[in-house]
Design an enzyme around this catalytic site. Sequence first.
Site, PDB file in Angstrom:
ATOM      1  N   THR A 261     -32.851 -89.779  19.152  1.00  0.00           N
ATOM      2  CA  THR A 261     -32.406 -89.258  17.857  1.00  0.00           C
ATOM      3  C   THR A 261     -31.325 -88.217  18.107  1.00  0.00           C
ATOM      4  O   THR A 261     -31.450 -87.376  18.994  1.00  0.00           O
ATOM      5  CB  THR A 261     -33.576 -88.647  17.063  1.00  0.00           C
TER       6      THR A 261
ATOM      7  N   PHE B 230     -29.386 -85.066  16.675  1.00  0.00           N
ATOM      8  CA  PHE B 230     -29.571 -83.983  15.702  1.00  0.00           C
ATOM      9  C   PHE B 230     -28.270 -83.183  15.591  1.00  0.00           C
ATOM     10  O   PHE B 230     -27.552 -83.027  16.588  1.00  0.00           O
ATOM     11  CB  PHE B 230     -30.675 -83.020  16.168  1.00  0.00           C
TER      12      PHE B 230
HETATM   13  O1  PRE Z   1     -41.104 -86.322  11.838  1.00  0.00           O
HETATM   14  C1  PRE Z   1     -40.605 -85.761  12.814  1.00  0.00           C
HETATM   15  O2  PRE Z   1     -41.254 -85.397  13.789  1.00  0.00           O
HETATM   16  C2  PRE Z   1     -39.174 -85.482  12.804  1.00  0.00           C
HETATM   17  O3  PRE Z   1     -38.723 -84.635  13.516  1.00  0.00           O
HETATM   18  C3  PRE Z   1     -38.301 -86.312  11.914  1.00  0.00           C
HETATM   19  C4  PRE Z   1     -37.668 -87.503  12.616  1.00  0.00           C
HETATM   20  C5  PRE Z   1     -36.556 -88.113  11.692  1.00  0.00           C
HETATM   21  O4  PRE Z   1     -36.257 -87.600  10.631  1.00  0.00           O
HETATM   22  O5  PRE Z   1     -35.968 -89.120  12.115  1.00  0.00           O
HETATM   23  C6  PRE Z   1     -37.031 -87.089  13.854  1.00  0.00           C
HETATM   24  C7  PRE Z   1     -37.049 -87.838  14.961  1.00  0.00           C
HETATM   25  C8  PRE Z   1     -37.697 -89.159  15.007  1.00  0.00           C
HETATM   26  O6  PRE Z   1     -36.640 -90.090  14.912  1.00  0.00           O
HETATM   27  C9  PRE Z   1     -38.629 -89.377  13.893  1.00  0.00           C
HETATM   28  C10 PRE Z   1     -38.655 -88.566  12.829  1.00  0.00           C
END
Ligand code: PRE
Length: 319
Positions: A206, A208
């Site tokens: 992911t 950020f």
């Molecule tokens: O729910 C979480 O733990 C988050 O940090 C959110 C979140 C997102 O919004 O994509 C962040 C990373 C992962 O891809 C899954 C969920």
Amino acid sequence: MISVVGIEFNCCSYCPISTGPLTSARLANSGSGGSRLRVAYQGVCGAYSESAAQKAYPNCEAVPCDQFETAFEAVEGWTVDRAVLPIENSLGGSIHRNYDLLLRHKLHIVGEIKYAVRHCLLANPGVKVNDLKRVLSHPQALAQCEYTLTRLGLVREAVDDTAGAAKYVALSKLEDTGAVASSAAAEIYGLDILAEDIQDDSDNVTRFLMLARDPLIPGTYRPFKTSIVFSLEEGPGILFKALAVFAMRDINLTKIESRPWRRSSLRPPGSCRCFHYMFYVDFEESMASDNAQNALKHLEEFATFLRVLGSYPADTTML
Ligand SMILES: O=C(O)C(=O)C[C@]1(C(=O)O)C=C[C@@H](O)C=C1
């Protein structure tokens, strides 16, 4: 350590169960202070976003927020110094809400951080995989584990964040429901890890964004990226021409996203078009370079709206 109905969680100091994470309504009473950088993220302790915030700003005070928008408001209102929010995932794709919020709010992108997301299937102690009928998690996390969850025949239910799912399963002492969340969440909320690395692909990353009230002064001392958002006139080949301003200057685009433009009041009078778009583009060049500045001057010839969301050091780490 927080104690609730006999359960103790090794949690951060910002989400006592009595008050929970920051909400828009509570922002006004949550002043900043102290010497550590305060960094807002969406979710509760143990969320991947919290780990991303710690990776982006080591030793920061990570401040949980109930919604993405609360994190934007917390920075704008000086409750916190920065926000770290997900923008895209290598399996699940874009987090559209944050694209829309970038446009609606006036924060600047000052950095990016890539975080390797490794999902676990969690359940209360003693519960076995075969006991589970349902699984809770963030919609992105459920999408990233599509294959495993289908194979196990589990009914999926979306909640605000992965750690929130783990916390709910623990607090409610559920025996037929698991959570998809991190191993950190398992530890905090006292859950067992029934399966590890359940994402569909081991390369689950992911990206950020790091957001601040003030822009970073762009440099050329290391690889920089720039993120922009623009809208275009209607007409044949206009998007092609807009993207050509980068191609002809050898500027590499790393991401393009289009989102509906909801501000219908700005539509040309008499226009019957219902579908207006905002285009979000990331490219590998610093705004400190003449090349990028010339590309954007050229783009302004076609664009009806153009905003630089930020020019910031690229995260070039291999995960
Ligand atoms: O729910 C979480 O733990 C988050 O940090 C959110 C979140 C997102 O919004 O994509 C962040 C990373 C992962 O891809 C899954 C969920």
